[in-house]
Write an enzyme that holds these catalytic residues in place. Structure first.
Site, PDB file in Angstrom:
ATOM      1  CG  ASP A 167      -2.359 -20.249  -1.258  1.00 31.51           C
ATOM      2  OD1 ASP A 167      -1.845 -20.197  -0.111  1.00 31.51           O
ATOM      3  OD2 ASP A 167      -1.856 -20.911  -2.190  1.00 31.51           O
ATOM      4  CE1 TYR A 191      -3.573  -2.596   0.769  1.00 29.97           C
ATOM      5  CE2 TYR A 191      -4.645  -0.457   0.958  1.00 29.97           C
ATOM      6  CZ  TYR A 191      -4.725  -1.822   0.798  1.00 29.97           C
ATOM      7  OH  TYR A 191      -5.949  -2.413   0.658  1.00 29.97           O
ATOM      8  CG  ASP A 248     -13.889  -6.891   1.968  1.00 33.96           C
ATOM      9  OD1 ASP A 248     -13.771  -6.173   2.985  1.00 33.96           O
ATOM     10  OD2 ASP A 248     -14.185  -6.438   0.847  1.00 33.96           O
ATOM     11  CG  ASP A 250      -8.227  -4.668   1.332  1.00 34.93           C
ATOM     12  OD1 ASP A 250      -9.207  -4.165   1.927  1.00 34.93           O
ATOM     13  OD2 ASP A 250      -8.104  -4.652   0.092  1.00 34.93           O
ATOM     14  CE  LYS A 289       1.675 -17.814  -2.408  1.00 29.85           C
ATOM     15  NZ  LYS A 289       0.748 -18.962  -2.558  1.00 29.85           N
TER      16      LYS A 289
END
Ligand code: IPM
Ligand code: MG
Length: 364
Positions: free
Chosen positions: A227, A145, A255, A251, A195
């Site tokens: 994942d 970001y 959600d 982020d 990751k």
């Protein structure tokens, strides 16, 4: 003489449904003040699209100043179609990203739990989702970001888009510690998401979690690749307690966690640093329903509940808000986003009034 504690709250209503849901929340806070013998003072500041229209920037200096001299910040939502065609750097969202950075709000807490009266609004089977109660601790001021270099550049006559994923060990450590501390007060289970099979940033992340684990021996630690975590969140949502992860993974996963438990309209958040704190619903400005009086105020009211707990140490008042909301849902009141057959459909105002009625009743 009676001394009444006064808390100064910076109120940034923003765009779309922001003003409606924040107004509803201030009504609830006024009742909390009365019930608990404290005083809240509100001062408004501009942010997002309205700030662009009126001041030419999504985060005016005076708004930032206001936040810095307040005890906490309550934010509605920013953005809308009117500003959608502006470049990334000039958009309402930039106001949000800048305020997070300027106030050093490095830990974003996003609780996602199933409300029993709403369990049927989860897309998952009841037996899978029942009992789910987790909190995503998302790093909020670093990662891809904010990493430099960034931009769209020319390379051999072709455009190339560049962003940089970057974390210093101190940035990782402070948010990981925060997550461990939160886990200690909950079910003592921490899932760290990365990751690290591909990214060096993530390998460092995992090392730091392993180092910090030694300081929190009571907490059980699990590492998941992002994942795999995305998959486990829908397979076994009720096995999670605290999830800690970087900005971009957080982020996305927050959600996902939100939809698993039922409705984005119910999700509050707190963004905290060592000095300042900001509270806002996870959902956006929903311009399609703005001004219609049907927006669900619950996520913002719950965000104010988090403010009471984390910024003002008013744990009892915070719990009371949750209880009043649970009660209101049990009585069958629903805004359209959480409506199901047979429920009582209400708008923002009526939902707020019912919550206030329950607050007063439960406080007795
Ligand atoms: C969020 C939002 C923001 C983010 C956007 C609006 C910049 O999606 O708060 O999750 O990506 O952080
Ligand atoms: Mg998001």
């Amino acid at each position: 003489m009676d001394f009444m504690k006064t808390y100064k709250i910076a109120v940034l209503k923003g765009d779309g449904i922001g003003p409606e849901i924040v107004d509803a929340t201030l009504r609830v806070l006024d009742v909390v003040a009365e019930l608990f013998g404290v005083d809240f003072s509100y001062e408004e500041g501009l942010i997002g699209g309205r700030a662009i229209d009126e001041k030419g920037t999504p985060l005016p200096e005076e708004t930032l100043e206001l936040c810095k001299r307040s005890d906490a910040v309550l934010l509605g939502a920013v953005g809308g179609p009117k500003w959608d065609n502006l470049p990334t750097d000039k958009r309402p969202e930039k106001g949000l990203l800048r305020i997070r950075k300027e106030l050093d709000l490095y830990a974003n807490l996003r609780p996602a739990k199933v409300w029993d009266p709403l369990i049927e609004s989860s897309p998952l089977k009841e037996e899978v989702v029942k009992g789910t109660d987790m909190i995503v601790v998302r790093e909020l001021t670093g990662d891809v970001y904010y990493g430099e270099p960034r931009g769209i550049f020319q390379e051999n006559g072709k455009r190339v888009g560049v962003n940089t994923m970057k974390y210093t060990e101190d940035e990782i450590r402070r948010v990981v510690r925060k997550a461990f501390e939160i886990a200690l007060k909950r079910k003592k289970k921490l899932t760290s998401v990365d990751k690290s099979n591909v990214l060096e940033v993530s390998a460092l992340w995992r090392d730091i979690v392993e180092e910090e684990k030694k300081n929190f021996p009571e907490v059980e630690v699990e590492h998941l690749y992002v994942d795999n975590c995305a998959m486990q969140l829908v397979r076994r949502p009720n096995s999670f307690d605290v999830i800690v992860t970087g900005n971009i993974f957080g982020d996305i996963l927050s959600d996902e966690a939100g939809v698993v438990v039922g409705s984005l309209g119910m999700l509050p958040s707190a963004s905290v640093g060592d000095r300042y704190a900001l509270y806002e619903p996870v959902h956006g400005s929903a311009p399609d329903i703005a001004g219609k009086g049907i927006a669900n105020p619950i996520a913002t009211i719950l965000s104010a509940g988090m403010m009471l707990k984390y910024s003002f140490n008013m744990d009892e008042a915070s719990a009371l808000i949750e209880k009043a909301i649970d009660e209101t849902l049990k009585q069958g009141y629903r805004t359209p986003d959480i409506y199901s057959e047979g429920a009582k459909k209400v708008g923002t105002q009526e939902m707020t009034e019912k919550i206030i009625e329950n607050l007063r009743r439960l406080a007795k």
